[in-house]
Design an enzyme around this catalytic site. Structure first.
Site, PDB file in Angstrom:
ATOM      1  N   CYS A 176      -9.280  20.354  22.858  1.00 26.12           N
ATOM      2  CA  CYS A 176     -10.073  20.436  24.086  1.00 26.12           C
ATOM      3  C   CYS A 176      -8.954  20.216  25.553  1.00 26.12           C
ATOM      4  O   CYS A 176      -8.131  19.514  25.358  1.00 26.12           O
ATOM      5  CB  CYS A 176     -10.575  18.679  23.622  1.00 26.12           C
ATOM      6  SG  CYS A 176     -11.962  18.449  25.675  1.00 26.12           S
ATOM      7  N   HIS A 178       0.964  -1.206   0.229  1.00 23.90           N
ATOM      8  CA  HIS A 178      -0.171  -0.401   0.105  1.00 23.90           C
ATOM      9  C   HIS A 178       1.039   1.004   0.590  1.00 23.90           C
ATOM     10  O   HIS A 178       1.325   1.013   1.388  1.00 23.90           O
ATOM     11  CB  HIS A 178      -0.665  -0.364   1.655  1.00 23.90           C
ATOM     12  CG  HIS A 178      -2.051   0.896   1.510  1.00 23.90           C
ATOM     13  ND1 HIS A 178      -1.681   2.006   2.659  1.00 23.90           N
ATOM     14  CD2 HIS A 178      -2.648   1.630   0.280  1.00 23.90           C
ATOM     15  CE1 HIS A 178      -3.014   3.210   1.946  1.00 23.90           C
ATOM     16  NE2 HIS A 178      -3.059   2.675   0.790  1.00 23.90           N
ATOM     17  N   HIS A 227      -7.745   7.322  -4.544  1.00 23.91           N
ATOM     18  CA  HIS A 227      -8.082   6.595  -4.769  1.00 23.91           C
ATOM     19  C   HIS A 227      -9.004   6.077  -5.737  1.00 23.91           C
ATOM     20  O   HIS A 227      -8.531   4.651  -6.391  1.00 23.91           O
ATOM     21  CB  HIS A 227      -8.137   5.506  -3.810  1.00 23.91           C
ATOM     22  CG  HIS A 227      -7.290   5.332  -2.339  1.00 23.91           C
ATOM     23  ND1 HIS A 227      -7.305   6.355  -1.549  1.00 23.91           N
ATOM     24  CD2 HIS A 227      -6.393   4.264  -1.876  1.00 23.91           C
ATOM     25  CE1 HIS A 227      -6.781   5.648  -0.263  1.00 23.91           C
ATOM     26  NE2 HIS A 227      -6.531   4.921  -0.866  1.00 23.91           N
ATOM     27  N   ARG A 232     -16.706  16.360  19.874  1.00 21.03           N
ATOM     28  CA  ARG A 232     -16.646  16.535  21.579  1.00 21.03           C
ATOM     29  C   ARG A 232     -17.979  16.356  21.689  1.00 21.03           C
ATOM     30  O   ARG A 232     -18.364  18.026  21.520  1.00 21.03           O
ATOM     31  CB  ARG A 232     -15.656  17.392  22.198  1.00 21.03           C
ATOM     32  CG  ARG A 232     -15.467  16.777  23.278  1.00 21.03           C
ATOM     33  CD  ARG A 232     -16.046  17.445  24.064  1.00 21.03           C
ATOM     34  NE  ARG A 232     -15.569  17.117  25.685  1.00 21.03           N
ATOM     35  CZ  ARG A 232     -16.350  16.258  26.934  1.00 21.03           C
ATOM     36  NH1 ARG A 232     -17.919  15.495  25.974  1.00 21.03           N
ATOM     37  NH2 ARG A 232     -16.539  15.783  28.300  1.00 21.03           N
ATOM     38  N   TYR A 284     -13.332  22.629  33.476  1.00 23.41           N
ATOM     39  CA  TYR A 284     -12.897  23.239  32.012  1.00 23.41           C
ATOM     40  C   TYR A 284     -11.822  23.794  32.981  1.00 23.41           C
ATOM     41  O   TYR A 284     -11.833  25.302  33.136  1.00 23.41           O
ATOM     42  CB  TYR A 284     -13.318  23.800  31.450  1.00 23.41           C
ATOM     43  CG  TYR A 284     -13.684  22.558  30.922  1.00 23.41           C
ATOM     44  CD1 TYR A 284     -12.604  21.319  29.629  1.00 23.41           C
ATOM     45  CD2 TYR A 284     -15.386  22.510  30.019  1.00 23.41           C
ATOM     46  CE1 TYR A 284     -13.408  20.889  29.221  1.00 23.41           C
ATOM     47  CE2 TYR A 284     -15.781  20.798  29.868  1.00 23.41           C
ATOM     48  CZ  TYR A 284     -15.269  20.297  28.751  1.00 23.41           C
ATOM     49  OH  TYR A 284     -15.876  19.510  27.877  1.00 23.41           O
TER      50      TYR A 284
END
Lengths: 498, 498
Positions: free
Chosen positions: A217, A73, A98, A170, A352
């Site tokens: 995140c 490949h 491809h 998320r 957070y």
């Protein structure tokens, strides 16, 4: 410095050979003449997902055993293995090289069967996640409901702009079902009234602005913290970070339209349409100053990578706050308000935030730490993968580097011996104005692994335009929320015989 | 959080006891009745600078042996030792609580002699440094010519505002002799003409603005880098950082007066009056955006801590660029110009830049690294001193923390076991607006050292409002210029019997 596309994409495309210029795009596989083939279910195909069990893939209704093609490949064995046991289409959709006749011809040589017609899976009755959109099979899923998933590191830095399907997802709650025709954004204006803006209003009444920005995140790389002491929170790898070109109205323009002045102060709060069963909606806020900064580039985005915002990324409208932690980039945006206080939401007040490793759940005082906004300097190694086996000779090490607050990446140091000696990596990425470097740099180091080497401990660390550097170890920055892991990233690989 | 003065000054003042309220200020020592005393030269006194040689000090024309008072000194033995072998006056000038009758009475009990009248030292003929000003004897001198010196760490965090005499001094050249009456600042205006501004013009025509700002040399803590591999550059300890309240005209106001607009771009270059023998003057530049930012607080300062700017700090006028490396805070300011390029000076182009530890003098390419402007997050331990001997029981650890670019310090973690476990220190400092935290935070940790402890490896690391943290070790950030050392600061002390 050259454009990322040139450096990082060309090798793969060229590897497909001289057919490139003459190739005809082929949109659907043709049925193959030949012997009658056995029929398999998708479940049967899925069992063939490793070299030990043979590697099968499907394309259209055909089944292929590509085990003997793995080493051939052009994009590398690790990338074709991502499709093992499943369909090729989602990957070929991303990597258009491809879709050429000679590739399909090559594939047909590996055909071993055909798919049986199947019933689609039935949704669970009463499942609040039943309306969640389909996702790309390459994504590494952290939790299915809500959907939290990241791209595999082998694909993360294949493109400077992360394909939207691979962009980390998320979600805190089920993906809302929104009718764009009836959708309205509610903005509390400076006189306390509520403006109601349709998508058409946003698109027609405010200039469209495009910003290439990385979103990360706060929990990116939490798995390394969990390995030290489990935080029982999502074990993100290095892929809770992605980059897109966002298009939409400037938040600043909408705020000015709503009567706010640059000299105003406070915080801009956002609420999403995503809801808990008790009706609590997702919410977060950013400083008014950032929202109003003409160079802050905060968007109300309706476009991602030139297309309509996908459902997982906030369709029909989300906030994009360049340089600021993902949690403030509220998706499925319902409401905007301005006030003297930060958002009262759980996610602003009780999540957070960063704490000392000394702070425990018994001693934590959430009022003592500021809500995360701008993020610290970060980098990670995307190739080779941890525990890969490599051979002596040429080695390419790849990765990403980014810093919050618009700080640019000025250097990435890479070590092959656990940090004893260092090499300077080559950086690639779009030019960005000083203080507005919202998007990552991809980096690459070409190294020679001498014969006789048994293993490499690869380490990377980045430096941003404030000359901030990454801390060395995860332990001393570990925290109960498992956020803000920007320690040196380390990948150990074994070196086999040549 | 309380004001620094309260927390950090009061202990010392109160330790002098109940006389504080009633004390009469005494400006000069009275001659002491008593036996005739032997007469010593200053050189003879200077030999008594350690406990082994007895500790002598002078006050006025009297000589005292204070060896037996060392342990009784309310401010601590280490601080009185700073004056050993020399005069008390420069220290008492800083710490006014000494100027009380009962302190002088106490001192007289230790009198052992009187000073002989002496000739002042003669300047070396032709010495370009002959006109340099006198300096405080407590300063730890790195080089005398040019004068580069830092306050001892014991005094560095005794005051939130560093007394100007103790403020670190970083001169590249001899201190220019400037007549304030004939002094002119030259400003190239937007039309290419040169404006000539007297001190009086600057004081009368532009509003006076005050900013409390920390200034740090890029070489602060270079000694720790030199210990790994010598850079052959000034071996600064942890004291190439200090804080003052600066007063002057806003650079922005002067630039507007000179016809520049906020939308202009480029760099503002400064030249000093300090000159090399070949006529080369000191120069540096900052981004125009920083100079023009209404919240950037860049000053043309003529005042330091409420008094006229001292000669070592740029009399009569210097630039103060809050949040930016010391090297751009040009002293003895002669000229300001605006252009598309950074300053062409050696100090902008070939110094004060950060490189990878992999870069050597053979491979360095100065064009590849940006000039240092905003500095990364920093902290250091000022008490106890390295290799001090302490006793089990209560231990106070003190230090400073600061970050560039107006980022505030949100936390300082302190470890007593080399980084295995951590404690959160108490922070003290003036309130500062978000994004304009130009001045340091002082911090303090009260700990208990259990009996049986043999040694402590004290470590500190700070976190700023971008949640950037300090790197763990010096080695991986070492660089040929020895700049930007912001690794964890470590101090080892031995613990004796109680």
């Amino acid at each position: 410095m050259v454009a990322a596309g040139t450096v990082l994409g060309m090798g793969t495309i060229l590897a497909y050979g001289d057919h490139r210029q003459q190739a005809t795009e082929v949109d659907a596989p043709e049925s193959t003449p030949g012997p009658p083939f056995p029929v398999f279910t998708r479940q049967e195909v899925a069992r063939h997902h490793s070299e030990a069990d043979r590697v099968w893939v499907t394309y259209g209704s055909d089944v292929f055993d590509v085990t003997d093609f793995l080493e051939l490949h052009p994009g590398g064995k690790s990338k074709i293995l991502l499709a093992a046991g499943g369909a090729l289409e989602p990957f070929w959709a991303l990597y258009a090289m491809h879709k050429q006749e000679h590739v399909l011809e090559l594939l047909q040589g590996y055909k071993v069967g055909e798919l049986s017609p199947e019933e689609p899976p039935q949704p669970t009755p009463g499942d609040p996640y039943a309306e969640d959109p389909p996702r790309h099979p390459a994504l590494k899923i952290n939790t299915l409901k809500p959907f939290n998933a990241e791209p595999p590191s082998e694909l993360l830095t294949e493109n400077y702009l992360t394909p939207s399907q691979l962009f980390f997802k998320r979600n805190h709650l089920p993906v809302p079902v929104v009718d764009p025709a009836t959708y309205r954004l509610h903005v509390r204006d400076a006189r306390g009234r509520t403006l109601s803006l349709s998508l058409r209003d946003l698109k027609r009444n405010f200039p469209k602005h495009k910003v290439t920005a990385t979103v990360q995140c706060a929990g990116n790389r939490r798995a390394e913290m969990n390995a030290i002491q489990n935080t029982n929170r999502l074990g993100w790898g290095i892929g809770a970070i992605s980059t897109a070109c966002w298009g939409g109205a400037r938040l600043r323009d909408v705020l000015v339209h709503a009567g706010y002045k640059p000299s105003d102060e406070g915080h801009v709060s956002f609420e999403g349409l995503d809801k808990e069963p008790n009706g609590t909606v997702y919410g977060a806020s950013i400083p008014f100053k950032k929202a109003m900064d003409p160079e802050g580039d905060v968007l109300l985005a309706y476009e991602m990578n030139g297309e309509e915002l996908p459902r997982d990324h906030g369709f029909p409208l989300r906030v994009v706050v360049p340089g600021i932690v993902g949690a403030r980039n509220v998706k499925w945006l319902a409401q905007i308000s301005v006030g003297p206080e930060e958002s009262k939401s759980h996610w602003q007040q009780k999540d957070y935030k960063g704490f000392s490793p000394a702070v425990t759940w018994d001693t934590v005082d959430f009022s003592k730490a500021p809500a995360i906004q701008e993020l610290p300097v970060q980098s990670a190694i995307t190739e080779p993968c941890p525990n890969a086996s490599i051979t002596p000779g040429e080695l390419t090490v790849k990765g990403y580097a980014w810093s919050g607050g618009g700080q640019s990446i000025v250097r990435v140091d890479v070590s092959l011996d656990g940090g004893k000696s260092w090499h300077v990596a080559k950086l690639a990425g779009e030019e960005q104005a000083p203080g507005r470097a919202w998007a990552w740099k991809l980096w690459q180091l070409e190294a020679i692994v001498p014969p006789g080497t048994k293993e490499l401990n690869i380490v990377c660390k980045a430096v941003d335009s404030n000359y901030n550097q990454q801390p060395d170890k995860v332990g001393p920055i570990w925290n109960i929320l498992g956020v803000l892991n920007n320690a040196w990233h380390q990948v150990s690989v074994s070196v086999g015989e040549d």
